[in-house]
Design a protein around this motif. Structure first.
Motif, PDB file in Angstrom:
ATOM      1  N   ARG A 118       0.856  -1.205   0.000  1.00 18.81           N
ATOM      2  CA  ARG A 118       0.000   0.000   0.000  1.00 18.81           C
ATOM      3  C   ARG A 118       0.883   1.243   0.000  1.00 18.81           C
ATOM      4  O   ARG A 118       1.983   1.246   0.566  1.00 18.81           O
ATOM      5  CB  ARG A 118      -0.982   0.028   1.171  1.00 18.81           C
ATOM      6  CG  ARG A 118      -0.327   0.061   2.502  1.00 18.81           C
ATOM      7  CD  ARG A 118      -1.347   0.131   3.640  1.00 18.81           C
ATOM      8  NE  ARG A 118      -0.644  -0.127   4.889  1.00 18.81           N
ATOM      9  CZ  ARG A 118      -1.133   0.093   6.100  1.00 18.81           C
ATOM     10  NH1 ARG A 118      -2.369   0.556   6.228  1.00 18.81           N
ATOM     11  NH2 ARG A 118      -0.430  -0.154   7.174  1.00 18.81           N
ATOM     12  N   SER A 119       0.380   2.259  -0.637  1.00 21.02           N
ATOM     13  CA  SER A 119       1.106   3.517  -0.690  1.00 21.02           C
ATOM     14  C   SER A 119       0.112   4.641  -0.891  1.00 21.02           C
ATOM     15  O   SER A 119      -0.846   4.493  -1.648  1.00 21.02           O
ATOM     16  CB  SER A 119       2.094   3.495  -1.862  1.00 21.02           C
ATOM     17  OG  SER A 119       2.761   4.729  -1.922  1.00 21.02           O
ATOM     18  N   GLY A 120       0.316   5.736  -0.198  1.00 19.99           N
ATOM     19  CA  GLY A 120      -0.628   6.832  -0.384  1.00 19.99           C
ATOM     20  C   GLY A 120      -0.095   8.137   0.153  1.00 19.99           C
ATOM     21  O   GLY A 120       0.854   8.176   0.942  1.00 19.99           O
ATOM     22  N   LYS A 121      -0.724   9.195  -0.298  1.00 18.67           N
ATOM     23  CA  LYS A 121      -0.382  10.535   0.174  1.00 18.67           C
ATOM     24  C   LYS A 121      -1.447  11.001   1.164  1.00 18.67           C
ATOM     25  O   LYS A 121      -2.567  10.505   1.161  1.00 18.67           O
ATOM     26  CB  LYS A 121      -0.321  11.502  -1.007  1.00 18.67           C
ATOM     27  CG  LYS A 121       0.794  11.146  -1.987  1.00 18.67           C
ATOM     28  CD  LYS A 121       1.382  12.357  -2.656  1.00 18.67           C
ATOM     29  CE  LYS A 121       2.461  11.976  -3.634  1.00 18.67           C
ATOM     30  NZ  LYS A 121       3.795  11.859  -3.031  1.00 18.67           N
ATOM     31  N   ARG A 122      -1.049  11.981   1.985  1.00 15.35           N
ATOM     32  CA  ARG A 122      -1.924  12.532   3.033  1.00 15.35           C
ATOM     33  C   ARG A 122      -2.459  11.448   3.965  1.00 15.35           C
ATOM     34  O   ARG A 122      -3.639  11.413   4.296  1.00 15.35           O
ATOM     35  CB  ARG A 122      -3.122  13.255   2.414  1.00 15.35           C
ATOM     36  CG  ARG A 122      -2.851  14.678   2.110  1.00 15.35           C
ATOM     37  CD  ARG A 122      -2.959  15.610   3.299  1.00 15.35           C
ATOM     38  NE  ARG A 122      -2.639  16.971   2.880  1.00 15.35           N
ATOM     39  CZ  ARG A 122      -1.442  17.550   2.998  1.00 15.35           C
ATOM     40  NH1 ARG A 122      -0.435  16.916   3.557  1.00 15.35           N
ATOM     41  NH2 ARG A 122      -1.240  18.775   2.588  1.00 15.35           N
ATOM     42  N   LEU A 123      -1.556  10.596   4.380  1.00 17.46           N
ATOM     43  CA  LEU A 123      -1.936   9.576   5.362  1.00 17.46           C
ATOM     44  C   LEU A 123      -1.560  10.076   6.750  1.00 17.46           C
ATOM     45  O   LEU A 123      -1.026  11.178   6.912  1.00 17.46           O
ATOM     46  CB  LEU A 123      -1.261   8.241   5.028  1.00 17.46           C
ATOM     47  CG  LEU A 123      -1.578   7.671   3.635  1.00 17.46           C
ATOM     48  CD1 LEU A 123      -0.952   6.298   3.451  1.00 17.46           C
ATOM     49  CD2 LEU A 123      -3.083   7.567   3.388  1.00 17.46           C
ATOM     50  N   THR A 124      -1.803   9.261   7.754  1.00 17.65           N
ATOM     51  CA  THR A 124      -1.614   9.681   9.134  1.00 17.65           C
ATOM     52  C   THR A 124      -0.183  10.135   9.430  1.00 17.65           C
ATOM     53  O   THR A 124       0.051  11.069  10.168  1.00 17.65           O
ATOM     54  CB  THR A 124      -1.963   8.501  10.063  1.00 17.65           C
ATOM     55  OG1 THR A 124      -3.146   7.904   9.567  1.00 17.65           O
ATOM     56  CG2 THR A 124      -2.168   8.954  11.475  1.00 17.65           C
ATOM     57  N   GLU A 125       0.764   9.414   8.874  1.00 17.24           N
ATOM     58  CA  GLU A 125       2.163   9.747   9.153  1.00 17.24           C
ATOM     59  C   GLU A 125       3.043   9.264   8.028  1.00 17.24           C
ATOM     60  O   GLU A 125       2.622   8.440   7.209  1.00 17.24           O
ATOM     61  CB  GLU A 125       2.617   9.074  10.459  1.00 17.24           C
ATOM     62  CG  GLU A 125       2.462   7.561  10.409  1.00 17.24           C
ATOM     63  CD  GLU A 125       2.941   6.862  11.686  1.00 17.24           C
ATOM     64  OE1 GLU A 125       4.049   7.169  12.147  1.00 17.24           O
ATOM     65  OE2 GLU A 125       2.206   6.001  12.197  1.00 17.24           O
ATOM     66  N   LYS A 126       4.277   9.789   8.001  1.00 17.74           N
ATOM     67  CA  LYS A 126       5.243   9.287   7.040  1.00 17.74           C
ATOM     68  C   LYS A 126       5.821   8.005   7.610  1.00 17.74           C
ATOM     69  O   LYS A 126       6.295   7.979   8.753  1.00 17.74           O
ATOM     70  CB  LYS A 126       6.362  10.323   6.852  1.00 17.74           C
ATOM     71  CG  LYS A 126       7.585   9.811   6.126  1.00 17.74           C
ATOM     72  CD  LYS A 126       7.538  10.158   4.671  1.00 17.74           C
ATOM     73  CE  LYS A 126       8.744   9.608   3.920  1.00 17.74           C
ATOM     74  NZ  LYS A 126       8.596   9.723   2.482  1.00 17.74           N
ATOM     75  N   SER A 134      -5.989  10.041   7.396  1.00 20.05           N
ATOM     76  CA  SER A 134      -6.355   8.665   7.777  1.00 20.05           C
ATOM     77  C   SER A 134      -5.348   7.696   7.151  1.00 20.05           C
ATOM     78  O   SER A 134      -4.388   8.124   6.513  1.00 20.05           O
ATOM     79  CB  SER A 134      -7.771   8.353   7.288  1.00 20.05           C
ATOM     80  OG  SER A 134      -7.791   8.287   5.872  1.00 20.05           O
ATOM     81  N   MET A 135      -5.578   6.409   7.307  1.00 10.73           N
ATOM     82  CA  MET A 135      -4.656   5.450   6.691  1.00 10.73           C
ATOM     83  C   MET A 135      -5.241   4.846   5.411  1.00 10.73           C
ATOM     84  O   MET A 135      -4.953   3.709   5.061  1.00 10.73           O
ATOM     85  CB  MET A 135      -4.260   4.351   7.693  1.00 10.73           C
ATOM     86  CG  MET A 135      -3.075   4.734   8.581  1.00 10.73           C
ATOM     87  SD  MET A 135      -1.612   5.372   7.716  1.00 10.73           S
ATOM     88  CE  MET A 135      -0.688   3.870   7.439  1.00 10.73           C
ATOM     89  N   GLY A 136      -6.058   5.652   4.705  1.00 11.71           N
ATOM     90  CA  GLY A 136      -6.564   5.198   3.415  1.00 11.71           C
ATOM     91  C   GLY A 136      -8.022   4.800   3.472  1.00 11.71           C
ATOM     92  O   GLY A 136      -8.645   4.809   4.536  1.00 11.71           O
ATOM     93  N   PRO A 137      -8.579   4.443   2.319  1.00 10.53           N
ATOM     94  CA  PRO A 137     -10.002   4.112   2.255  1.00 10.53           C
ATOM     95  C   PRO A 137     -10.321   2.800   2.967  1.00 10.53           C
ATOM     96  O   PRO A 137      -9.440   1.948   3.133  1.00 10.53           O
ATOM     97  CB  PRO A 137     -10.269   3.985   0.757  1.00 10.53           C
ATOM     98  CG  PRO A 137      -8.957   3.683   0.156  1.00 10.53           C
ATOM     99  CD  PRO A 137      -7.917   4.314   1.026  1.00 10.53           C
ATOM    100  N   ILE A 138     -11.577   2.637   3.318  1.00 14.66           N
ATOM    101  CA  ILE A 138     -12.011   1.415   4.010  1.00 14.66           C
ATOM    102  C   ILE A 138     -11.691   0.178   3.181  1.00 14.66           C
ATOM    103  O   ILE A 138     -11.320  -0.868   3.705  1.00 14.66           O
ATOM    104  CB  ILE A 138     -13.545   1.509   4.283  1.00 14.66           C
ATOM    105  CG1 ILE A 138     -13.757   2.645   5.289  1.00 14.66           C
ATOM    106  CG2 ILE A 138     -14.104   0.206   4.837  1.00 14.66           C
ATOM    107  CD1 ILE A 138     -15.189   3.049   5.439  1.00 14.66           C
ATOM    108  N   ALA A 139     -11.787   0.355   1.865  1.00 16.92           N
ATOM    109  CA  ALA A 139     -11.530  -0.784   0.973  1.00 16.92           C
ATOM    110  C   ALA A 139     -10.147  -1.402   1.212  1.00 16.92           C
ATOM    111  O   ALA A 139      -9.941  -2.600   1.009  1.00 16.92           O
ATOM    112  CB  ALA A 139     -11.647  -0.334  -0.473  1.00 16.92           C
ATOM    113  N   SER A 140      -9.200  -0.583   1.662  1.00 16.07           N
ATOM    114  CA  SER A 140      -7.844  -1.088   1.902  1.00 16.07           C
ATOM    115  C   SER A 140      -7.837  -2.085   3.065  1.00 16.07           C
ATOM    116  O   SER A 140      -7.135  -3.097   3.044  1.00 16.07           O
ATOM    117  CB  SER A 140      -6.919   0.091   2.196  1.00 16.07           C
ATOM    118  OG  SER A 140      -5.765  -0.321   2.875  1.00 16.07           O
TER     119      SER A 140
END
Ligand code: BG6
Length: 484
Positions: A336-344, A463-469
């Motif tokens: 998984r990878s994403g921007k604007r998540l809880t933390e780096k 957040s840590m991404g969409p619920i689907a994750s």
């Protein structure tokens, strides 16, 4: 030993050059890898003078030295040449300047070309370097290029073909800056220098592997590029699959570039290429929307500068790769990878199997975590006994985890990679066979998504991404392992 070389940087006025390239070259200068016999030609369209260019370089290294004389000694090796990459005449000027500097600094004809520009220019530059005889064949001649390497298998193939008309594979250094990171390089040490892990490194003992590349930042000022790319191409196709192949490869015969490459390519080849239907089942995406987080208001992705108001670009991806070989059959690699998540946080979790235990209850799965950044280190969860009377199992964490500064000499990724390129060591670069296979795997997912017009899942910034994750793992009876 001091290197003898002439660097030519295309895109010398850009952000990447100032943020990464000049500081990395300066670090090599401080270490004595570069001393007297090197020169740098910076080129770009803007009509800068040598003096102005040197001021820019000086500013980019200001935080790395208090020694003004040392910084000036370094910047005196820099020369600027205004350049239009499609104008043949300009390459003639570049050749004259290059030859003059080669004799002045005694660089023995060694040349490194660094292309810090959009990939659409790469082919054109390479062709001109050859046709205008900037390449002389006198010393080593290498070309270092930045990602993205194409936008799909077909564009990457075109790009590769155009480069290969001029350079052979051993002269092409495709940067994947994650391969220059200290802890990514440690993956091989963990695997092959520790019999306790090497012995367990297979589907016999490992239940699943999780690779998370989380970023707290949004798209910043890169909306123009990112909106045409998205997280799948920006992170999964390159960095994530590189790390996955290092985790999954068989033990190389020798610890050298060619042997490791051969094993990484085999691992990538063994990754199952999904049908469009399977890709939809195994990969999910999401886009961040505005939210308040940690006392701050964050705008949504579609309101970011240079991003289309109705953009369907994903800023988050989670997926499951399966590897069809003897070692890994049945072990999902979740990424998984994403921007604007809880933390780096960039981490690898190796989750071991936990067969039913006839003696104890509450036995937790052993998890080996490799922390890539911002902290570097390892942790291993083990089951102990809770202190006190009675007999309860208590999971403990053995951890060796520190800020990157703790390691003190932890070099910057670009510094490591520059030095490798100078030494002709391509172990930590991405090769064509890897890029090609990665595109084959990624194109399928992209096509599956592009043919799907259903609403894009959203996730609140912070957040840590969409619920689907989370559901992706839940449906396999698992969950993301993410502890502070
Ligand atoms: C780059 C991506 O390759 O890697 C960026 O294009 C991303 O979108 C960056 O932010 C992350 O790198 P790092 O070293 O900051 O983790």
């Amino acid at each position: 030993m001091e290197k003898q070389v002439l660097f030519t940087i295309f895109g010398a006025t850009g952000d990447l050059a100032s943020r990464k390239l000049y500081p990395s070259l300066f670090r090599l200068f401080k270490r004595g890898e570069l001393a007297e016999n090197f020169a740098v030609i910076g080129t770009a369209r803007r009509p800068w003078t040598d003096d102005y260019y040197r001021e820019i370089v000086l500013a980019s290294i200001s935080s790395l030295s208090n020694d003004k004389r040392q910084a000036e000694l370094f910047t005196n090796h820099f020369y600027y040449q205004s350049h239009d990459v499609s104008d043949s005449g300009h390459y003639a000027t570049l050749k004259v300047l290059g030859e003059k500097l080669a004799s002045q600094y005694q660089t023995r004809g060694n040349q490194i070309f660094f292309l810090a520009m959009a990939p659409r220019f790469f082919g054109n530059i390479a062709q001109h370097l050859k046709s205008e005889k900037v390449l002389t064949g006198k010393g080593f001649e290498r070309i270092v290029i930045e990602k993205p390497f194409g936008e799909s298998l077909s564009t990457a193939t075109e790009l590769n073909d155009s480069l290969r008309q001029v350079f052979d594979e051993s002269q092409i250094f495709r940067i994947d800056h994650y391969l220059g990171k200290e802890m990514i390089q440690s993956v091989s040490a963990v695997r092959f220098a520790n019999p306790i892990f090497e012995a367990l490194w297979s589907n016999q003992y490992i239940d699943n592997i999780q690779i998370t590349f989380a970023e707290a930042i949004g798209v910043e000022d890169r909306g123009g590029y990112y909106d045409g790319s998205g997280a799948l191409k920006d992170m999964i196709q390159n960095h994530v699959l590189q790390v996955l192949s290092l985790l999954a490869m068989e033990k190389p015969v020798k610890f050298d570039g060619d042997s490791i490459l051969a094993e990484k390519v085999k691992a990538l080849q063994a990754i199952r290429k999904y049908s469009h239907e399977e890709a939809k089942e195994s990969f999910i995406r999401g886009q961040y929307v505005s939210a308040k987080f940690d006392g701050q208001d964050f705008i949504g992705y579609r309101s970011e500068p240079k991003v289309a108001e109705d953009s369907r670009t994903e800023t988050f991806v989670a997926g499951k790769f399966l590897i069809d070989n003897e070692r890994w059959a049945g072990v999902p690699f979740y990424v998984r990878s994403g921007k604007r998540l809880t933390e780096k946080g960039t981490r690898i979790n190796v989750v071991f199997k936990n067969e039913s235990n006839p003696l104890f209850e509450n036995v937790q799965q052993n998890v080996l975590t490799i922390y890539i950044q911002p902290t570097e280190g390892f942790s291993l969860t083990v089951n102990g006994k809770q202190a006190g009377s009675g007999f309860e199992i208590d999971p403990l964490r053995l951890a060796f985890r520190h800020d990157a500064e703790y390691f003190g000499n932890s070099p910057e990724a670009y510094e490591t990679l520059f030095l490798d390129a100078l030494n002709g060591n391509s172990m930590n670069f991405s090769h064509w066979e890897e890029a090609k296979r990665a595109w084959e795997l990624i194109d399928v997912v992209r096509e599956a998504w592009d043919s799907d017009s259903s609403e894009l899942p959203e996730y609140p910034a912070g957040s840590m991404g969409p619920i689907a994750s989370f559901k992706l793992l839940e449906k396999d009876g698992r969950s993301w392992n993410w502890k502070p």
